[in-house]
Enzyme design. Structure first.
Site, mmCIF file in Angstrom:
data_model
loop_
_atom_site.group_PDB
_atom_site.id
_atom_site.type_symbol
_atom_site.label_atom_id
_atom_site.label_comp_id
_atom_site.label_asym_id
_atom_site.label_seq_id
_atom_site.Cartn_x
_atom_site.Cartn_y
_atom_site.Cartn_z
ATOM 1 N N HIS A 1 0.843 -1.196 0.000
ATOM 2 C CA HIS A 1 0.000 0.000 0.000
ATOM 3 C C HIS A 1 0.883 1.254 0.000
ATOM 4 O O HIS A 1 1.263 1.747 1.054
ATOM 5 C CB HIS A 1 -0.898 0.001 1.240
ATOM 6 C CG HIS A 1 -1.777 -1.206 1.342
ATOM 7 N ND1 HIS A 1 -3.134 -1.162 1.088
ATOM 8 C CD2 HIS A 1 -1.495 -2.493 1.653
ATOM 9 C CE1 HIS A 1 -3.646 -2.376 1.244
ATOM 10 N NE2 HIS A 1 -2.680 -3.200 1.598
ATOM 11 N N HIS B 1 -4.249 2.681 -3.335
ATOM 12 C CA HIS B 1 -4.460 2.210 -1.962
ATOM 13 C C HIS B 1 -3.736 0.901 -1.712
ATOM 14 O O HIS B 1 -2.885 0.811 -0.825
ATOM 15 C CB HIS B 1 -5.959 2.061 -1.679
ATOM 16 C CG HIS B 1 -6.248 1.842 -0.237
ATOM 17 N ND1 HIS B 1 -5.888 0.693 0.421
ATOM 18 C CD2 HIS B 1 -6.856 2.628 0.671
ATOM 19 C CE1 HIS B 1 -6.254 0.795 1.685
ATOM 20 N NE2 HIS B 1 -6.840 1.944 1.864
ATOM 21 N N GLU C 1 -17.765 -4.407 24.267
ATOM 22 C CA GLU C 1 -16.902 -5.587 24.373
ATOM 23 C C GLU C 1 -15.707 -5.498 23.439
ATOM 24 O O GLU C 1 -14.598 -5.921 23.786
ATOM 25 C CB GLU C 1 -17.705 -6.864 24.054
ATOM 26 C CG GLU C 1 -18.885 -7.124 24.970
ATOM 27 C CD GLU C 1 -20.147 -6.378 24.544
ATOM 28 O OE1 GLU C 1 -20.110 -5.706 23.473
ATOM 29 O OE2 GLU C 1 -21.155 -6.443 25.266
ATOM 30 N N HIS D 1 -28.453 -15.421 24.547
ATOM 31 C CA HIS D 1 -27.472 -15.249 25.611
ATOM 32 C C HIS D 1 -26.788 -16.565 25.996
ATOM 33 O O HIS D 1 -25.929 -16.560 26.877
ATOM 34 C CB HIS D 1 -28.141 -14.633 26.847
ATOM 35 C CG HIS D 1 -28.425 -13.159 26.678
ATOM 36 N ND1 HIS D 1 -29.141 -12.660 25.621
ATOM 37 C CD2 HIS D 1 -28.065 -12.081 27.424
ATOM 38 C CE1 HIS D 1 -29.228 -11.346 25.730
ATOM 39 N NE2 HIS D 1 -28.581 -10.962 26.802
#
Lengths: 667, 667
Positions: A28, A262, A411, A473
């Protein structure tokens, strides 16, 4: 310094990056070319570092969050005198070089953190800055600024699009981490093209909303950049973002401001044309003008002096505060204070049943006085994860010696900040959430494993037995998914005693992260007196209950299922079946034992083996073998009281005994 | 409507939620109590829905992103007349009830998406709103507003802390999704306590920076709430956030504004006191005043009328645009248009080697005309993932019939938005990133699997063989970690032909997500003419090359390693070893085949088996067996050209042949 010499230095960075990428024919080039001026100003006029000692504790931290621009960092490291010969820059992205595609901590001196996955470096820096403030508040004394450094980063459009940057920026703003100075490469180009196609938010105002100090500069105005960094240093209450209006592949006649610059080399012709435009010889490759090198290499002497001055302060600090200085020196080597493990509590069945998350909380609080830089917290689940250090304050603005970190429902940032804490050094970080939400933090867990960072995860509510909260969960696949990560050690203890052992193993492990997988529900304590952890938990698996002779069947389980196995053993004994119960809290540790030990626990001749774990069966065949079986859950759970679920999902002693009898052909 | 009757209705919601949680002795009462007024206004004065037909395509979507407040939603569904009897509310969080701890799509009529993991619902709603705009632009005609609905959500502090909300909000603002109206429950309490300890950002200005329309209201000012929602509807160019200043557990004398009301029942006494304060009988449980029920149940007649009116429009649309109407009806049933798979391209060795990512791009573009609502994109890696539909526009403001979605570097939001698209219905969504960055999007992948959503993931750069980008970009554990997710089908095709078959399998799968795992590097095409995919790829594994008699050894591989196995077979043949090569693109599909098929591919009597895959070995023992072996990578990769890595890591035909000979005891 003349403007002309500045430009010579800047173009040295720019051309080294172009040449490195071109020679590798991969990489890059655009980002280093665009940010060369900004990086030059930072590294030659501000960065406090010592190329001869990349481990100096009070150095400024520099994070290249946009890790794909690695040639920028390698150029700077070589130019300022780190142990990174020019030859290595010529071996960019080659086998066994110290210049890999993305910066790798541990491989290249001066690389503070492994970056490439976007957003991670941004959040690592927040952890580093947090460590600096905590250590300063905990150890500095009047006239003894042992910890007093900045954390700089170059961050990109991609970093700021990633959610983790939002989480970390919001927390950094809340905490007022004023020594953070981030330089945003606002080049408005990402891989798919102009950021106009997807990223048109008002970044400066977004960061102001987080409580950051925001400035904007022209990325090619050397004096403007200097002034902005200075103003950012003067702002001590808020983290700083300096928006650098830049151009990707700056100087390239045909590739500047294009996505084509890029992730691909410019091409030989374009490199030539760009060099010509910069007043460089198009035939020169990896060319470093002597005048430019002289400027950069001032870093060596400046760094030596800066560290020597600091060292003098530290020596006087040692005389005045020998205990604190001694502790710091121990921690800087990566060791733990001697005798720390004496503080580990013991448990016995008389304590009554105890959830392993509660046992973990007891252990943490018992260890806190012995490990004064143990610090951590939870992603808004401290009361559930039992991560609070009861005798300590919160880390907040004004109480930065507090050891309880309030990560919020973040988190991902928590994981990345834990990495930053560990990377900084001097602290022992841990962080908790529900096991199922380890999914939200996998990218930094992977990087902790890759970087060999001693981070401890407190993942509670470790199975479908959380009950009523239901399948969203209830972890099912998380154990398998975490065990799949190389160099992450996962430990799922079966009781309070194993939990204490697990903490010991986790803290003693200095070359990688450890995940503690802990129950919500209560479990009996297994032993009247502690067995030697070195003979049990620390070997990954061990014989918990045995038959007198060679067992007919092995029941292998982890965590709460160990108790089901023990009950099943009683039922089977009534039918004359000789059962060995193996507690297997950690695959990774068990697999690392010698074959003789492994065979002593799982005798090859006993092929009737039943593995029991409340999660996917994936991988258990390795231990259960082809003649064995696995009781697991290859489907999502359900919302109901957990004892109902144990019945419905076949995790009762009766069901286990039945399956064992089937294995033995006795049904 | 009198203010008194409003309050009676609102308190009916509030007390139902309290009672449900109290009876279950588990759950989150505070959120429903705090947001009852807001929900009441939305559901009785704005929400366009038909309780008798929760599948009406043009209904408004309502997402309870704060899924822990599920009793709020269950109360509303029962009260407005959905097929959810009061008895179910009394069975909150019990086995086999339709009122699980967190809302589950598919289990409870009227639940639009499974929520609980924070931030997901927020981003799902963005996907739903995007689908509405796309379908409206693609199918609506003057005077035929087939698609014209809002997407509402209740979002919480926790949702807005999660990074995925940042990603999704930034994208929604960029895209100008003006029919999004989100109600933010700004109660300033999370599980660890006041949000003052961690979440002090300026949320309104953050959202303004994303380009949102932001208002603030008192959560107990019914008229103010109504006015704000109306103003949000009138704003059609920007998504709307209405910040509702609320109090958790509103009305509870002792628990209001405390974290204690977040995740635990109020307690019998507090429930009584709260009811008394609300003018409710403390002895009444699950009490619904007739006058209140009458208000809520107006939804049935209103919904019937609204849908009937829409149905009339649709019938006239069908007459004018029969093809479009027919397509929509097919898509609404979850089916694909007849004959779509005829568009699948074929490949042959004469095409030369082709990377499976390129083959995937060819397939996608070939299918695009046959599947007019196939839409998707990449998290800023479209040129690498080959996800662009070349004949289509970008989906942008003003071009909302565009099928190319520009997700930006936002993998997590991409996953959650894909879920929202699938949940909305009518569209066939796909999204791509590098396989290693599947880690960034695991939470929504898990939810797609749990919700059985037909989403397709295009995960390219599928192994360490990406080469120079190095370990941060090289997947190692991702295949195992994804295979661990129940109901996710993972397919790693070995060539272009298998890739076409994989797309077919993925699109035909209507009850769960599929991950396509594709190479960066080129691979030869395996067959001269297409084999029947129903006999090969669609069975998960098949015999690709065989020996004449019973093979001495099985080589089992997936993806690019199939080619290494084929080369090794040639080497082994020279040594007189009879080799069968099994291509195993999908464990999940193979495991679902009858034992007879599985045994025909992997004959039990052949125990010399070598599995080869460039990833962790976890789980392969199941196929390789105890006498077999696995060539994998149980460590992170390295930055170097990929052919070098293949040598160094032992993935050459020579190394594979050598290991096979070892297995046979011939070395």
């Amino acid at each position: 310094m003349s403007a002309k010499l500045d430009q010579l230095c800047i173009n040295t960075i720019r051309t080294l990056a172009m040449d490195g990428v071109q020679k590798a024919n991969s990489g890059h080039p655009g980002m280093p070319m665009g940010m060369a001026d900004v990086a030059y100003v930072l590294w030659t006029r501000f960065l406090k570092h010592n190329p001869a000692d990349p481990g100096w504790p009070n150095r400024d931290r520099f994070v290249l969050s946009a890790g794909h621009g690695s040639m920028l960092l390698y150029s700077l490291l070589h130019l300022t005198g780190y142990d990174l010969p020019l030859e290595e820059l010529k071996r960019f992205r080659q086998w066994d070089s110290r210049t890999p595609g993305h910066p790798e901590r541990g491989l290249t001196p001066g690389v503070e953190t492994t970056t490439g996955p976007l957003g991670q470096g941004f959040a690592n820096g927040v952890g580093m800055a947090l460590a600096e403030r905590f250590l300063a508040a905990s150890f500095n004394q009047p006239d003894f600024p042992i910890f007093d450094h900045h954390t700089y980063a170059i961050v990109s459009d991609g970093d700021l699009m990633e959610g983790v940057s939002h989480e970390a920026a919001s927390l950094a703003g809340h905490l007022g981490l004023g020594k953070i100075i981030y330089l945003y490469d606002d080049n408005e180009i990402s891989i798919e093209g102009s950021t106009d196609i997807t990223f048109t938010e008002d970044v400066p105002n977004r960061f102001r909303a987080y409580g950051w100090h925001v400035q904007e500069v022209d990325a090619y105005d050397v004096d403007g950049i200097e002034a902005a960094i200075r103003a950012a240093q003067e702002e001590t209450e808020r983290p700083s973002l300096i928006v650098c209006h830049s151009h990707i592949a700056y100087g390239s006649p045909n590739k500047q401001d294009t996505a084509g610059a890029h992730g691909a080399p410019l091409g030989e012709d374009e490199v030539r044309m760009t060099k010509e435009g910069l007043g460089w010889s198009p035939d020169a490759h990896f060319f470093i003008p002597d005048e430019a090198l002289a400027v950069f290499r001032q870093a060596i002497e400046q760094g030596r002096e800066a560290q020597a001055q600091w060292h003098g302060i530290f020596e006087r600090y040692r005389a005045a505060y020998p205990a604190e200085a001694g502790l710091l020196e121990t921690l800087w080597t990566g060791e733990l204070p001697e005798g720390w493990s004496d503080a580990l509590p013991t448990f016995s069945p008389g304590d009554g049943p105890i959830a392993t998350r509660n046992a973990s909380g007891t252990v943490l609080n018992a260890l806190a006085p012995a490990l004064p830089t143990l610090l951590g917290g939870s992603a808004d689940l401290a009361p559930s994860n039992k991560t609070l250090l009861k005798e300590s304050n919160d880390f907040q603005q004004g109480t930065t010696a507090g050891r309880n970190l309030r990560f919020g429902v973040r988190e991902h940032a928590m994981g990345s900040i834990l990495n930053g804490l560990a990377l900084h050094g001097g602290v022992l970080p841990y962080g908790g959430t529900f096991l199922v939400f380890s999914d939200y933090m996998r990218p930094p867990v992977r990087l902790a494993a890759m970087m060999e960072l001693p981070v401890v995860y407190v993942w509670t509510h470790d199975s479908v037995w959380i009950g009523e909260d239901g399948p969203t969960h209830q972890p099912i696949e998380q154990l398998a998914a975490l065990r799949a990560i190389p160099n992450l050690v996962v430990i799922r203890p079966a009781d309070a005693t194993e939990t204490a052992g697990a903490w010991r193993v986790a803290l003693e492990r200095r070359d990688g992260p450890t995940g503690l997988v802990l129950t919500r529900q209560k479990l009996p304590v297994l032993f009247e007196t502690n067995r030697d952890p070195a003979e049990t938990i620390a070997r990954g698996a061990y014989v918990l209950a045995d038959s007198s002779g060679i067992p007919d069947v092995l029941l292998i389980a982890s965590g709460s299922e160990v108790h089901v196995a023990l009950e099943a053993r009683d039922l089977l004994a009534q039918k004359g079946v000789a059962v060995r119960v193996v507690s297997m809290p950690s695959w990774e540790i068990f697999d690392a034992q010698p074959a003789s030990y492994r065979d002593s626990v799982l005798p090859p001749q006993v092929t009737a083996r039943l593995a029991i774990e409340a999660g996917v069966t994936q991988g258990w065949t390795k231990y259960a073998g082809p003649a064995g079986d696995v009781i697991g859950l290859d489907h999502f759970g359900a919302s109901a009281p957990y004892k109902t679920l144990m019945e419905k999902f076949g995790f009762t002693a009766e069901a286990v005994a039945e399956r064992a009898l089937q294995l033995l052909g006795k049904v």
